[in-house]
Design a protein around this motif. Sequence first.
Motif: not given
Length: 220
Positions: A142-148
Motif C-alpha cells: 500500500q502507498v504510505i506517506s513516509g517511513r514514519g
Amino acid sequence: MTSIADLRKSYERAELNEDASHTNPLLQFEKWLKEAISSEVPESNAMTVATVASNLRPSTRVVLIKGYDENGITWFTNYDSRKGQELAGNPFAALQFHWVELERVVRIEGVVERVSAQESDEYFHSRPLDSRIGAWASPQSQVISGRGVLVANAVKYGAQFLLHPPRPPHWGGYRLKPDHWQFWQGRKSRLHDRLRYTLSPASDSAQGNEPVWIRERLAP
C-alpha cells in the motif's frame, strides 16, 4: 567504459546429466539447495516469485523459502500484498532460484494454495519479536506517506502486544505444488545443461500416490 553487451562469463564449474541426476525433481532440488547452503552462497534461500494479475501483467519479487517437501514449496507473506491479491485471482505461479556462484538456476511452476492456519501460527511464533511486530506494522504494497508510518505502527503494535503479538489475520503461508521443474547448469560455450521434469497424468493413478515425472533434456 565497458559496454553491458560485452559482459560475458564462461561457465565451467559443473555439469548436469541424466545419469547423475535424480529421477525425482524434489530430490534433485534438495541436493542443489544443500550444496548452495554448504558452499555459503549468499542468500541461498532466496527465490523469485512470479504471479499474474487479472489484467495479465506479470510481476516478480524475491522472498525466502521456508520449507519444502513432497507437498510443495512454502513461504510466508502478507495476504493483502500485491502477490496475495494476484494469487487470489490466479493461483498459478512460478518460482526461480539463482545460485550465481554455482552457475545454477532452478525454475518451478505450479498451483498455489494457503497453508493451514496451524502451520502459519507455528511459523509466525518462531520468528523474532521484531519480525512479528513488523507483520502488523507494514500494510504491504500500500502507498504510505513516509517511513514514519512504519515506525509509528511498530511503536503502536509493540505497546499493544508487548512480547506476545498474535499472528495477524492478513499474514500467513503459501505453498506451491509443482507440476513443472527445470534445472539449469551453466556450461562452456553456452552449451548449457537443462533438464525439465513434467508431472505425468499417470501420477493420479500411481500406486501409493507417488508422483510420476517425465524427465527431458532441453536445448539451452
